[in-house]
Structure formats: structure tokens, C-alpha cells
Design a protein around this motif. Structure first.
Motif, short mmCIF file in Angstrom:
data_model
loop_
_atom_site.label_atom_id
_atom_site.label_comp_id
_atom_site.label_asym_id
_atom_site.label_seq_id
_atom_site.Cartn_x
_atom_site.Cartn_y
_atom_site.Cartn_z
N TRP A 44 0.83 -1.20 0.00
CA TRP A 44 0.00 0.00 0.00
C TRP A 44 0.86 1.24 0.00
N ASN A 45 0.43 2.27 -0.75
CA ASN A 45 1.02 3.60 -0.67
C ASN A 45 0.12 4.45 0.23
N LEU A 46 0.73 5.17 1.16
CA LEU A 46 -0.03 6.00 2.10
C LEU A 46 0.14 7.47 1.77
N TYR A 47 -0.98 8.13 1.51
CA TYR A 47 -1.00 9.57 1.20
C TYR A 47 -1.69 10.30 2.35
N VAL A 48 -1.23 11.51 2.66
CA VAL A 48 -1.83 12.26 3.76
C VAL A 48 -1.98 13.73 3.37
N GLY A 49 -2.86 14.42 4.12
CA GLY A 49 -2.99 15.86 3.98
C GLY A 49 -3.77 16.32 2.78
N GLY A 50 -4.82 15.59 2.39
CA GLY A 50 -5.66 16.05 1.30
C GLY A 50 -7.04 16.41 1.79
N ASN A 51 -7.75 17.18 1.01
CA ASN A 51 -9.15 17.44 1.31
C ASN A 51 -9.84 18.07 0.11
N GLY A 52 -11.17 17.97 0.11
CA GLY A 52 -11.95 18.63 -0.92
C GLY A 52 -12.43 19.96 -0.38
N GLY A 53 -13.69 20.28 -0.61
CA GLY A 53 -14.24 21.51 -0.06
C GLY A 53 -13.86 22.75 -0.84
N ALA A 54 -13.88 23.89 -0.13
CA ALA A 54 -13.68 25.18 -0.79
C ALA A 54 -12.26 25.35 -1.31
N THR A 55 -11.28 24.75 -0.63
CA THR A 55 -9.88 24.84 -1.07
C THR A 55 -9.32 23.44 -1.20
N PRO A 56 -9.63 22.74 -2.30
CA PRO A 56 -9.21 21.35 -2.45
C PRO A 56 -7.70 21.22 -2.51
N VAL A 57 -7.20 20.17 -1.88
CA VAL A 57 -5.77 19.89 -1.85
C VAL A 57 -5.58 18.40 -2.06
N HIS A 58 -4.65 18.02 -2.91
CA HIS A 58 -4.36 16.60 -3.10
C HIS A 58 -3.43 16.11 -1.99
N ALA A 59 -3.73 14.95 -1.48
CA ALA A 59 -2.85 14.32 -0.49
C ALA A 59 -1.51 13.97 -1.13
N ARG A 60 -0.47 13.97 -0.30
CA ARG A 60 0.88 13.69 -0.79
C ARG A 60 1.43 12.40 -0.18
N LEU A 61 2.31 11.77 -0.92
CA LEU A 61 2.82 10.46 -0.51
C LEU A 61 3.67 10.58 0.75
N LEU A 62 3.28 9.85 1.77
CA LEU A 62 4.05 9.81 3.01
C LEU A 62 5.02 8.64 3.00
N ALA A 63 4.55 7.48 2.55
CA ALA A 63 5.41 6.29 2.49
C ALA A 63 4.80 5.32 1.49
#
Length: 845
Positions: free
Chosen positions: A697-716
Motif C-alpha cells: 500500500w502507498n499511504l498519502y496524507v494531507g488532502g481534502n476537498g471543499g472550498a480549497t481542495p488539496v491533493h494528499a501527498r505520498l508519506l510512504a
């Protein structure tokens, strides 16, 4: 061609709409050039200018996120952009440009910003199907399409772009080989020792590195089958990407008779004017002083100089900072100044930790007083301070401390010397922003472009601004509210240390007054995170916000929604029937949400216990749609049903949702698990996302949708399930402990000093030694979990609050009315939506 016409307004034509062409147009508008000139920009690509520096992130964030001109047009109506259009020639004598559409553009001034083209070695088979270059979004789209049916990829070139291309292939799930002719990776930027450290990092990620290897042929008859190497075994591959350097696009200038440099590129003077006084060249196609620069920062500087000359200024381009800092496959690499110690008498200070994968080198003057350059691999955190210190022929730099080795030694070994940068120090090399520019913007309440391109100077920029506020006696108050002179993180810590169990105890010891609708729910959330108590327990219920106060989301007409948890979106027919019966019997509006759950709307407050009694008896529990806690872990069907699935995403999603359900946190949490790289669960749009690979598995963190969408980034990457859960436990508890109130994981990660690198250091590398403590905290949460609605139904005291009127508990609220729409009841009121700036008082009905 017709003779050059006479214009009342002059016309400026820009050929090329890449990053530098776009910067030229921005500067032209800012400097008032459009007051006298109409500007026509001709771009060969179908897309307007985009961030080519971050090209690899296209696979994660998409083209829109990379765009520098999202709307495709400039705000200034005097600027016109022609996309998917190429200039096939221009005539300096008539000052006209011929386009591939057959149209002819007249110009008074012409700017060449045509950039550079990838160099493809003329080896046999270089044009076979399955060969690609790595330069544009269109190239990446073609590579992604080919990767869908490939298993092994090879990249020819181990420089900056080559390693970026290799990362792209690896992210697409291909076994990846890097073939580099030089004896080390990134030969232009790092020395032998730095290259060796970088190679260990790259190979540790599962890539195969072949250095000192010359490609002699691309093998295959009708399609790529591999690479032939001189004095080495062939490399099998069914996809090949060439990333072996660039060549300036100077063909138009050559055909028009302009002077070109000996090694290519349009020869320009210090004002970026070519041999024709009405033709200018900027960026990678230009050769000021006979040298071609392949970085964006010098291109931006040329664009600024050319605009300055066109408005009558005397600016000059006399060279540029070629320092680079980037993260390659999770590895920090930086090179600046005289990195190879070519200056007479130069000395080298080296720190190397092979175990940690860190290599740092400073090149200093023979008297040890001035910094000349350096190389950083594995840890480039000092780059922001070191690069502005570098001395050049025209800049004396900043004097080194008495013990310059402290600048690169680990903090525990005495490093961390703090140096006061002079106001003239360049902080952002991409956009040529000095410390003085940042201070002036801070004083005027304005902004600069510092950090807007590669982002490597963001930390230093923030520190400069914060230091300035301190010198002005202006302190940014991060207190939670007027009742607590503490941040949420500080509150979390004092509750943990002192063992408080109620809001009254916390405010009595650490605050003032009786609290408000900011600090009350914040403290309630902190207590719930640490104690796992019921949010409606005596002493806690009055501190909850509206939704938690009634364990449901209040709707616009005063009714509530009911959302039972459905882990992984998997539900058996019996439970599905119960939901249908509940919706029918209570007349609730039903909707399947984007998070794979069924939402039941229109429940009156007094109906909530009866509704949940039916649901709890059927085996449902609260979905926490009302809480600042885990909502859902979205899942695709994974390997159980999907022909592309490589892991059982449904099972993992269910396991994670059941593990983290009820976890009270600074804001809501959402997760996702995709069973393959096709990403149907949209995991990278979540606070934590998991994507299956062949290895785990690849683990991504720190993403969200909503008013200011952000893509999660690869942690490990490529984690087994046990390690994945361990890292997630740490990540979530680290967030719960340290984030601000109502701060989603995306801005929380960015707010940390070091950003994602800091999160990785704490979660994966356990640099603070908190790993076991964070895991234990999560273990306590998991072990102490209970369903809030089930507990509420078993407590008569808690049930007493679910009435519309205290003195008439069986009378429904007469102000709640419905109308029918598409066969279901919806609110009858016609009022508009609640303002996003409005607040609802705690406990409001």
C-alpha cells in the motif's frame, strides 16, 4: 507578404506561452506596456502556461492545479492568447509572423519565448512505438496511456528531469530503470559522494540505477523491447522515456537570419535584444553571453529585463543564480554556488552519515570567511539560509560564523547557527525577491512572489515576516479565544498533563470567564479525544456545538439528518431493508452520499431516539456525520470484483473505518482506499488515502476537498498492512495533538516547520521518539470506543434532552413544514442558504 502597416497602437507578439512567456506578459501588464501596445501571445500547446517545474505532480493533481492561467485569458483585455497555434516563420524585414493557420501577424516588437526541446539521442530505434520524451502535459498523458499495458519502463538520463521521469514511471506502477551515461546521478549538480548518497536513496525505493552506461540502441522490431548498452547487458523494457537534456528552440531565429550562439540558442545582449533591434529572446531559447540557461529563474529574470528595456529602462541580465533545490522521489537534493570547488584555493567542509542517507558539503574560501557553494543530499533544510550567503564576483555574501561546520551538522551535534541575513540577500531566486522586498511588502500589507514557483524559500520567507512583526512589537496572537491565552495544541497538552476531565476544571485552572462557542466545543473535543467519554455526559453536554449536542446534523428548517455508519459502503440486504423501513415510517428524505452512506433527512428532534432505536437494533451505529471526527473511509470494490484490483481495498477500508471511528479531532476526517492506481475511491482527495500496489500500500496524507481542495501527498510507499496501520495511528494522533481548532490536515501539514518532511520525520522516522506513545494513544481510543447513540438510548437522562418543548414533550415543533419534491419531503421554507460567515450559537435548536 504585405508591407508592415502603420498602427495607432503598437503591437507586441510573444511566441511561446510557457512559464517564461507567461512571466513576460505578467511583467508587461504590471509595467504598463499594454498602455501603448496590444499583446498577442502564440502558444503551440493546447493548454495555457502551466508549472513545468512541478510537472511530475500532474499525475496526482491534474492539469488544472498546475495552470498559471486557469481561465485561459489575462485580465487585461489588450492581451490576446492564441493556443494550439504555431509560428512557422517570421520576417524581420516586414515585421510579420506567419502562423500554421495561414494567418499573418504584424508586429512592432517580437519576443521569442519558444523554450527548449528534449534531446533524443540519435541511436537506432529511438523513434520506435513505446518511446517518449518528458516535457509537456501531453507527453505525460501519452506515457500514462502506454503505462497501462506496460510492466517495465526505462529512462535514458539520470539528471533532474530524468529522475523526475523515473518517479513518474514508478508512480504509474512500472518496474523502473534509470540509465545515465555519467558516472553518477545528477552529475551537473552533485559531486561523487553526493551522487552515491542519492543513488542509495533511489535504489532503496526499488528503482534500478545504471550509471556509466551509454545507450547504443533502442531494441525491438515493431515496439520497444529494451535498451542496448555499451559494455553491459541489455535492459529489458517495454516503455522508454528520453530525458537526456534539452536543446534550445532556435530554428525560427536561424531561418530569419538572426545570430545564434556557437552551441545553440539565440544570441542576445544584456537587455535580451537579438541581432535585430525589434526582436527579443528570453528563457531557454536565448543565449545571453553565448550561454543557454535551462532553469526557470534565469528565464524569469530575462523576461523582467526585456520588459524593462521595452518601457525605456536600463536593466541588464548579466548572469543568474543556477542553484537548485528539489525533492526527487522523497529525497531532498540541493546544489548552489560553486558546488564543485573550482575556485582557486577553495576548501571543502563535508558531513556524511551513510546510515541516515545524509550528505552535506560546504565550499568555502581559502580563509574560511566566505561561503562559495555547497551540495545537500538527504537533508536540504539548511538551503534557505545557506544559498543567500553565497559570495560571488559581484556580491560579497555573508560572513561565515566562527565555526561554519555548525551550519551543516545535526542539531544534536551543535548545529543550527542563526545568521542575520542582510536586506540585500536574495531569498527567492525563481522570482528574484530579496529580503528587502519581503520586508517592504510586510510593512505595506502587500505580498511578493516569494515561494510562488518552486516553494523552496517558503520557510525562510515566513521566518523573515515573523521576525519583522516581532521587531515592530506586533505579535500574532494565536490564542484560542478571549477566555484562553493558549493554542489548541497547548490546551491539549495541559489537559493531558493535569488530567482534567471537565471544561470547568480547565477554565478554572488555565482560563478566565465562563467560556464561549469557540473554546467550549474545542475543550470538549480535546476531552473526548483523551478520555473517550460520551459527549452528552453531565458537565460536557453544554460545551458541545449544535450538531454534537443532539448527535445529528441540523438542517435549514430545524430538522436533523440521520447517518448510520456503513463501513466501506458494504451493507447486507437485511440492514438495507431496515433503512428503507425507517425512512418510510418516519417520512424521511433519503440520499446516498458521496461517502458511500445513506443519509436520511427531515427527522424531528423528538423522533431521533425512536429512529436510532430501530437502527441500533438492526446493528447500525452512529456514522458521526455530525462530529469533528472520522466520517468515512471510502472504498472501491478492489481485487474482490475489479479486474484491475491488486489488493482487497474493501476489507482494508472497513478495518480502518472501524479502527478510527469516533476519534475526536480538530476537524472532520475522511479517508479512502483504492485497490489499484486507477484510484476510483479518490483516496488522494482525503485526509488520509491508501492506494494499493503490487507490493502493498502507498499511504498519502494531507488532502481534502471543499472550498480549497488539496491533493494528499505520498508519506510512504509499498507498506505492508501492519506498517500502514502503525503509520496511520501515529499520523492521526500527531494531528489530533498538534493541529489548531477547525484546521484540516492539509493546512496543518503546511503549517508545520518543514511541512510534509516534518510529518514524515515524526511519523515514519520517529525522530521525536513519540512513535510508541502515539500508537498507545490510538490503542486507548480503539479499546475504549463505544457507539454514542447506543449509549444515549440506554441512558434516560440523556434521552430527556430530545424534546421540542420541555413542558409539552409530545408536541412537535409547529414551525417545521415540508413540501413535496421528486416524490420526497423537503423543507417548505424558501429562504436562501445560511451565510458562510454566520454562526449558530451552542445548543441552538
Amino acid at each position: 507578404m504585405a508591407p508592415h502597416p502603420v498602427h495607432q497602437r503598437r503591437q507586441l507578439v510573444v511566441l511561446g506561452h510557457g512559464m517564461v512567456g507567461h512571466r513576460f506578459v505578467q511583467a508587461a501588464v504590471e509595467r504598463g506596456l499594454t498602455e501603448t501596445h496590444d499583446v498577442v501571445v502564440v502558444g503551440a500547446e493546447a493548454l495555457p502556461a502551466y508549472d513545468r517545474v512541478a510537472l511530475t505532480s500532474f499525475f496526482e493533481v491534474g492539469a488544472d492545479a498546475l495552470s498559471l492561467l486557469p481561465g485561459g485569458a489575462y485580465d487585461d483585455p489588450r492581451v490576446r492568447v492564441l493556443l494550439a497555434t504555431e509560428a512557422v516563420g517570421f520576417d524581420p524585414a516586414t515585421r510579420t509572423v506567419l502562423l500554421d493557420t495561414g494567418d499573418v501577424l504584424a508586429y512592432d516588437e517580437l519576443v521569442l519565448a519558444t523554450g527548449a526541446a528534449p534531446f533524443v539521442p540519435p541511436v537506432p530505434g529511438h523513434d520506435l512505438p513505446g518511446t517518449f520524451v518528458y516535457r509537456t502535459i501531453e507527453d505525460l498523458e501519452a506515457i500514462r496511456a502506454a503505462a497501462a499495458t506496460a510492466s517495465v519502463g526505462a529512462v535514458v538520463g539520470g539528471g533532474l528531469l530524468g529522475l523526475e521521469a523515473a518517479k513518474a514511471l514508478a508512480d504509474l506502477g512500472l518496474e523502473t530503470h534509470v540509465v545515465e551515461m555519467a558516472p553518477r546521478l545528477m552529475a551537473v549538480q552533485v559531486d561523487d559522494a553526493g551522487g552515491a548518497t542519492l543513488r542509495r536513496h533511489v535504489e532503496g525505493l526499488g528503482l534500478h540505477v545504471h550509471t556509466g552506461a551509454t545507450t547504443t540502441a533502442v531494441l525491438g522490431e515493431t515496439h520497444v523491447t529494451g535498451l542496448g548498452l555499451r559494455d553491459a547487458e541489455p535492459v529489458a523494457a517495454d516503455l522508454v522515456v528520453f530525458s537526456a537534456g534539452i536543446r534550445p528552440r532556435d530554428a525560427l531565429a536561424r531561418a530569419a537570419g538572426l545570430t545564434v550562439a556557437e552551441r545553440g540558442g539565440v544570441l542576445v545582449d544584456e537587455q535580451c535584444r537579438t541581432s535585430d533591434p525589434h526582436v527579443w529572446a528570453v528563457g531557454e531559447c536565448a543565449a545571453p553571453g553565448g550561454r543557454v540557461y535551462g532553469l526557470v529563474a534565469p528565464g524569469y529574470a530575462m523576461a523582467e529585463v526585456a520588459v524593462d528595456a521595452l518601457v525605456g529602462g536600463d536593466g541588464a541580465f548579466t548572469g543568474a543564480d543556477t542553484s537548485t533545490k528539489l525533492k526527487l522521489m522523497g529525497v531532498d537534493v540541493a546544489s548552489f554556488g560553486d558546488a564543485f570547488a573550482t575556485t582557486d584555493g577553495a576548501l571543502e567542509l563535508v558531513y556524511s552519515d551513510a546510515v541516515a542517507g545524509v550528505y552535506k558539503k560546504l565550499v568555502v574560501s581559502d580563509d574560511g570567511a566566505r561561503l562559495l557553494g555547497g551540495v545537500l543530499v538527504g537533508d536540504a533544510s539548511a538551503y534557505g539560509v545557506l544559498r543567500p550567503m553565497v559570495a560571488t564576483a559581484t556580491n560579497p555574501g555573508i560572513a561565515l560564523p566562527e565555526n561554519p561546520e555548525e551550519l551543516i551538522l545535526p542539531v544534536t551535534a551543535g548545529a543550527g547557527a542563526q545568521l542575520a541575513l542582510p536586506d540585500t540577500a536574495q531569498v527567492c531566486s525563481c522570482n528574484d525577491v530579496s529580503k528587502a522586498d519581503i520586508l517592504a511588502a510586510a510593512e505595506a500589507g502587500g505580498t511578493t512572489r516569494a515561494g510562488a514557483t518552486c516553494g523552496s524559500c517558503k520557510t525562510l520567507t515566513r521566518k523573515i515576516i515573523e521576525d519583522w512583526f516581532e521587531t515592530q512589537g506586533k505579535v500574532v496572537d494565536r490564542s484560542l479565544c478571549e477566555h484562553f491565552p493558549l493554542t489548541r495544541q497547548e490546551l491539549f497538552d495541559v489537559v493531558a498533563v493535569h488530567g482534567h476531565t471537565s471544561f470547568d476544571a480547565v477554565v478554572a485552572r488555565h482560563g478566565t470567564g465562563r467560556g464561549c462557542d469557540v473554546c467550549k466545543p474545542t475543550v470538549a473535543s480535546v476531552l473526548a479525544s483523551q478520555l473517550n467519554h460520551h459527549v452528552l455526559d453531565e458537565g460536557a453536554r453544554t460545551t458541545q456545538d449544535t450538531n454534537d449536542a443532539y448527535l445529528a446534523n441540523i438542517q435549514r428548517n430545524g430538522t436533523y439528518s440521520v447517518v448510520p455508519r456503513i463501513p466501506g459502503g458494504e451493507i447486507d440486504p437485511a440492514k438495507l431493508i431496515v433503512i428503507g423501513e425507517v425512512a418510510r415510517d418516519f417520512g424521511l428524505y433519503t440520499k446516498i452520499t458521496g461517502g458511500q452512506r445513506i443519509d436520511l433527512f427531515g427527522a424531528r428532534m423528538e423522533e431521533l431516539p425512536a429512529i436510532w432505536r430501530r437502527l441500533v437494533d438492526a446493528g447500525f451505529e452512529s456514522g458521526h456525520a455530525y462530529g469533528k471526527s472520522l466520517r468515512t473511509v471510502k472504498s472501491c470494490v478492489g481485487s474482490t470484483w475489479c479486474r484491475y484490483g491488486v489488493q482487497d481495498s474493501v476489507q482494508l477500508a472497513i478495518d480502518l473505518e472501524l479502527r478510527y471511528r469516533g476519534l475526536r479531532s480538530p476537524h472532520k476526517l475522511k479517508g479512502g482506499v483504492s485497490g489499484c492506481a486507477r484510484e476510483c475511491a479518490e483516496a488522494r482527495g482525503k485526509d488520509f488515502g491508501v492506494i494499493a500496489t503490487e507490493k502493498g500500500w502507498n499511504l498519502y496524507v494531507g488532502g481534502n476537498g471543499g472550498a480549497t481542495p488539496v491533493h494528499a501527498r505520498l508519506l510512504a510507499g509499498d507498506l505492508d498492512t501492519e506498517t500502514l496501520v502503525r503509520y496511520l495511528d501515529r499520523f492521526l494522533m500527531y494531528y489530533v495533538r498538534t493541529a489548531d481548532r477547525l484546521q484540516r490536515t492539509a493546512p496543518w501539514v503546511d503549517s508545520l516547520d518543514g511541512g510534509l518532511d516534518r510529518v514524515r520525520a515524526v511519523v515514519v522516522d520517529d525522530v521525536l521518539g513519540l512513535g510508541s506513545e502515539l500508537e498507545a494513544a490510538m490503542g486507548r481510543h480503539v479499546g475504549g470506543y463505544f457507539d454514542e447513540w447506543k449509549a444515549t438510548l440506554e441512558d434516560p437522562d440523556k434521552l430527556r434532552r430530545f424534546v421540542s418543548f420541555v413542558n409539552a414533550p409530545d408536541v412537535p415543533d409547529p414551525h417545521i413544514e415540508f413540501r413535496s419534491e421528486r416524490g420526497q419531503d423537503v423543507p417548505a421554507d424558501s429562504a436562501g442558504p445560511v451565510s458562510l460567515g454566520a454562526t449558530i450559537p451552542v445548543g441552538a435548536p
